[in-house]
Design an enzyme around this catalytic site. Structure first.
Site, mmCIF file in Angstrom:
data_model
loop_
_atom_site.group_PDB
_atom_site.id
_atom_site.type_symbol
_atom_site.label_atom_id
_atom_site.label_comp_id
_atom_site.label_asym_id
_atom_site.label_seq_id
_atom_site.Cartn_x
_atom_site.Cartn_y
_atom_site.Cartn_z
ATOM 1 N N ASP A 285 1.070 -0.901 -0.141
ATOM 2 C CA ASP A 285 -0.011 0.062 0.118
ATOM 3 C C ASP A 285 1.071 1.318 0.134
ATOM 4 O OD1 ASP A 285 -1.992 1.440 -0.213
ATOM 5 O OD2 ASP A 285 -3.195 0.469 1.827
ATOM 6 N N TRP A 286 0.496 2.573 -0.390
ATOM 7 C CA TRP A 286 1.335 3.513 0.141
ATOM 8 C C TRP A 286 2.195 3.689 1.092
ATOM 9 C CZ3 TRP A 286 0.201 1.152 -4.531
ATOM 10 C CH2 TRP A 286 0.467 1.816 -6.075
#
EC number: 3.2.1.21
Length: 868
Positions: A285-286
């Site tokens: 995920d970012w």
């Protein structure tokens, strides 16, 4: 995913301790009170599944000719705001491999134009319609491909809905692993049929928004889940996604059993890649990347958006650091080769080497021309938005989903459907437009006007919006509208008037706080927003006939008004996306009968839930979230505790009635053994020379024009880094780290697990007849009850399959066939590490009905079938 670039990531999580067992279960404990995720090394190589063989062969040919810098370039994002998409990898121009564009969202292409804003997952789940799940996936794929997106970040099957207040439950398909699994798999099949790469997320345990992210101040919470619960609930939908050949999996921010998901070797190497046989690539995920070497060894394949702990400075845990780790021998060359091979094999499998569009939009600006690298201090300017219209006829699918999801909770005296000449008075801002304009809030970070979706990165801009107010006005021009959340004192109420009251409940992602709710419904709880309950009560006091329409992200408490005499009808329209208005009037005025069913339980009060599923908060230190309720979430908990809900999971009325009859069960594949037959052997995987590449392959090219902050794979002095490999320095590898291959897990053998798990054990037929006076569609929901002879505490009913009829006219019948697999009637054996069932299926009961509490037929394996 989040674009909150000020979030700081913790550098690394504690390394796990070694265990003697070659195949330990998840959450074995170091002590009585400390969760533990055991080590699982090395990372399994991909390419051994036959359906991926051609793609891996092509990838192998390319990877064999890549330099070190080129390999690293494909694994690492170029940095946040360093391209048109939410994230993009580096490229290999000399071989025609472009920057791969990874972009949101699960309901439409985010932050662009001329796209469709489809209904979110929770609405799709409420349709209980597999064909619509697939069609929406096709639409998402066509639109993302048309915009030049390589990887669309969806579908979401985690969170599962463990916490009713959880902020992102609405992005998934419902509070059940099978509903999530079927919804996710059908979506993936549709998306990838277009050549797009789907990215199933968030793996795993991301059930709360608050405190999920690590920072320099505190560490994201740890979801402490026992092995059986993790397999039977939270991993189940991911297994279905892997079986559907999903191309990528996104890792969650949080820890699981005190090991960060992005470097949790047991989860990635052991469960996802080995047991489930995942052949694609694993991406963070970012800004969920918390360590470089540790994550590579644990099985991570791609880092997004590429930045390290402090974004916007051009630093990365990978990029040049991964090049350094290869040159100094810390990360085996074999691991890097597998990372890149997985990425390129997925690219080839989806046919993206064949005339696939490049990005023709920018998520950073609406202007035609703009900065090519907005995160850089100095950036070239060019055309960034070409305004390509990708909508096609997807509005038809979007409207069908929003319409077929509408769930009729109550309809006393058959007040619905309405007649076009009824005297209507409509109340509530949820019926109208956002007074500040369409898409006035970034990422839907407000709740103004009709609620079409939650907020956060899982959104897209609305290309247009026909509100319920507009749609009702177009059908009944005499309707009066009071678009306010305070009941007007001047309203006249006549006996023939019907009041329609619109209320809603919103939630979203943690980087935006709306009305005191930081993603999760912390402040609002499970109650209507904006004075909704008071508005309904005021209308019920003045009018003798009240219809309530609810747009909601999940369960909502109705007790203040649901039993009032004048509240005759209640509809949950979920989150309808761009087709909010006409999808609703299709049902309100009887052109279609409602056919949606609740994808969650509606309780009488929040205290009906187990205390362990509440939101957790603390200012400092890591939150330990113990899943002590085990398998008993949502309807499973209500059944176990004998709590009658206000409306049961699967509930949904129609304008007509249905009879279920002639149930029949047949054995398809006998369950001759408690455990599945032996797994198939692994096929061969690509092999490469394992020699450390020349240091010159990581050197900066001559006269290279650098863009500040852009993340490159190059090193200033690669020869010095290479020399370390021959020195006495050693990296402090995690306890339990080994390069010796693990024995193949007995529960594996193919994508999703042992293929025998999907052998059809039983086929069940039931005839559904429309016995009412209106055409309509029925949903047959199949629940399994396992016998006590298994010796494990098991929920009394578990959804395992569903089918929806065609539109049945009055008196018309349709016979539905529902298949039950070996896995459907199995439990996870923690000791054996495999799925166990009852030999012969003896004592297994199969219930079919219109909700978990409205069972119409029952069959017992080895016994008879009855109509109830």
């Amino acid at each position: 995913m989040a674009h909150r670039w000020l979030i700081l990531a913790l550098v690394a999580a504690a390394a796990p301790r070694a265990l003697a067992s070659p195949g330990p279960s998840l959450n074995e404990r170091q002590s009585d009170d400390e969760p533990f995720s055991p080590p699982y090394y090395p990372a399994p190589n991909g390419g051994w599944v036959s359906t991926w063989a051609e793609a891996y062969e092509k990838a192998h040919s390319i990877v064999s000719n890549l330099t070190l810098a080129e390999k690293v370039n494909l694994t690492t994002g170029t940095g946040i705001f360093m391209g048109p998409c939410a994230g993009q990898t580096g490229s290999v121009p000399r071989l025609g491999i472009p920057n791969l564009c990874l972009h949101d969202s699960p309901l439409g292409v985010r932050n662009t134009d001329h796209n469709t804003a489809f209904p979110p997952g929770i609405t799709v789940g409420a349709t209980f319609d597999k064909s619509l799940m697939y069609e929406r996936g096709v639409g998402l794929g066509e639109e993302a491909r048309g915009k030049g997106v390589n990887v669309l970040l969806g579908p979401s099957v985690g969170p599962l809905g463990r916490k009713p207040r959880g902020g992102r439950n609405w992005e998934g398909f419902g509070f059940d692993p099978v509903l999530q699994g079927i919804g996710g798999a059908e979506t993936i099949k549709g998306m990838q049929s277009t050549g797009l790469i789907a990215c199933i997320k968030h793996f795993v345990g991301n059930e709360q928004e608050m405190h999920r992210m690590s920072s320099v101040v505190t560490q994201g919470y740890s979801s402490n889940i026992d092995d059986r619960t993790l397999h039977e609930l939270y991993i189940w939908p991911f297994a279905e996604g892997v079986r559907a050949e999903v191309g990528s999996v996104m890792i969650a921010y949080n820890d699981v059993n005190k090991s960060s998901c992005s470097q949790n070797s047991k989860l990635i190497n052991g469960v996802l890649k080995d047991e489930l046989g995942f052949q694609g690539f694993v991406v963070t995920d970012w800004l969920a990347h918390y360590g470089g070497v540790s994550s590579a060894l644990a099985g991570l394949d791609m880092d997004m958006p590429g930045d390290g702990a402090v974004p916007l400075f051009g630093n990365s845990y990978w990029g040049p650091e991964l090049s350094r780790s290869i040159l100094n021998g810390t990360v085996p060359v074999e691991r890097l080769n597998d990372m890149v091979t997985r990425i390129l094999a997925t690219w080839y499998k989806m046919g993206q080497d064949q005339d696939y569009p490049l990005p023709n939009f920018s998520s950073n600006t609406e202007d035609e021309k703009g900065l090519l690298y907005p995160g850089a201090v100095i950036s070239p300017i060019g055309v960034v938005n070409q305004y390509v219209n990708v909508q096609g006829n997807h509005n038809i699918t979007a409207r069908a989903i929003a319409r077929d999801a509408i769930t009729l909770l109550k309809n006393e005296g058959d007040l619905l459907p309405l007649r076009r000449n009824d005297s209507l008075k409509v109340f509530g801002t949820d019926a109208g437009p956002d007074p500040q304009g369409l898409n006035s809030c970034a990422d839907k970070g407000c709740n103004r006007g009709v609620l079409t979706m939650g907020w956060g990165s899982g959104t897209s801009k609305l290309p247009y919006l026909i509100t319920p107010q507009e749609a009702i006005a177009n059908i009944t021009p005499t309707a009066e509208f009071f678009i306010t959340d305070s009941f007007p004192s001047s309203v006249d109420a006549n006996d023939e008037d019907i009041a329609i009251v619109f209320i809603n409940s919103d939630s979203g992602e943690n980087y935006i706080t709306v009305d005191g709710n930081p993603g999760d419904r912390k402040t609002s709880g499970l109650h209507a927003w904006h004075n909704g309950d008071e508005l309904v009560k005021a209308a019920a006091e003045r009018f003798s006939q009240v219809v309530v329409v609810i747009h909601t992200v999940g369960p909502i408490i109705l007790e203040e008004w649901i039993d009032l005499d004048s509240v005759k009808a209640v509809l949950i329209a979920h989150l309808p996306g761009q087709e909010a208005g006409y999808s609703l009037t299709d049902v309100l005025f009887g052109d279609y009968s409602p056919s949606g069913h609740l994808p969650y339980t509606i309780p009488y009060q929040e205290s009906n839930y187990p205390s362990s599923v509440g939101l957790l908060q603390q200012p400092f230190g890591q939150i330990q979230d113990y899943y002590t309720e085990g398998l008993y979430i949502d309807y499973r908990h209500f059944l176990k505790e004998d709590i009658t809900p206000r409306y049961a999971f699967g509930h949904g009325l129609s304008y007509t009635t249905f009879e279920f009859s002639e149930p029949a069960l047949s054995v398809v594949t006998p369950l001759d053994s408690a455990y599945p037959p032996s797994r198939p052997a692994k096929g061969p995987t690509p092999t490469y020379p394992n020699t450390i590449p020349p240091a010159s392959e990581a050197a900066w090219p001559a006269k290279f024009n650098r863009i500040w902050r852009y993340i490159y794979p190059y090193l200033n002095n690669p020869q010095a880094d290479a020399a370390v490999a021959n020195s006495s320095k050693t990296y402090p590898y995690p306890d339990g780290y080994s390069t010796d291959p693990q024995p193949p897990p007995r529960a594996g053998g193919a994508e999703g697990g042992n293929p025998a798990l999907w052998d059809v054990a039983f086929s069940v037929q039931v005839t559904v007849t429309n016995t009412g006076q209106h055409s309509g569609r029925a949903v047959a929901q199949l629940y399994v009850e396992l016998p006590d002879s298994l010796g494990l505490d098991t929920p009394s009913r578990q959804l395992r399959q569903f089918e929806k009829t065609k539109v049945l006219e009055t008196g018309q019948s349709e016979t539905l066939t529902l298949e039950v697999t070996r896995k459907d009637v199995s439990v996870w054996d923690v000791e054996v590490q495999d799925w166990k069932t009852v030999v012969g299926g003896e004592g297994v009961k199969i219930h079919i009905g219109e909700s978990v509490l409205d069972i119409r037929t029952e069959c017992e394996v080895g016994g008879r079938c009855v109509t109830l």
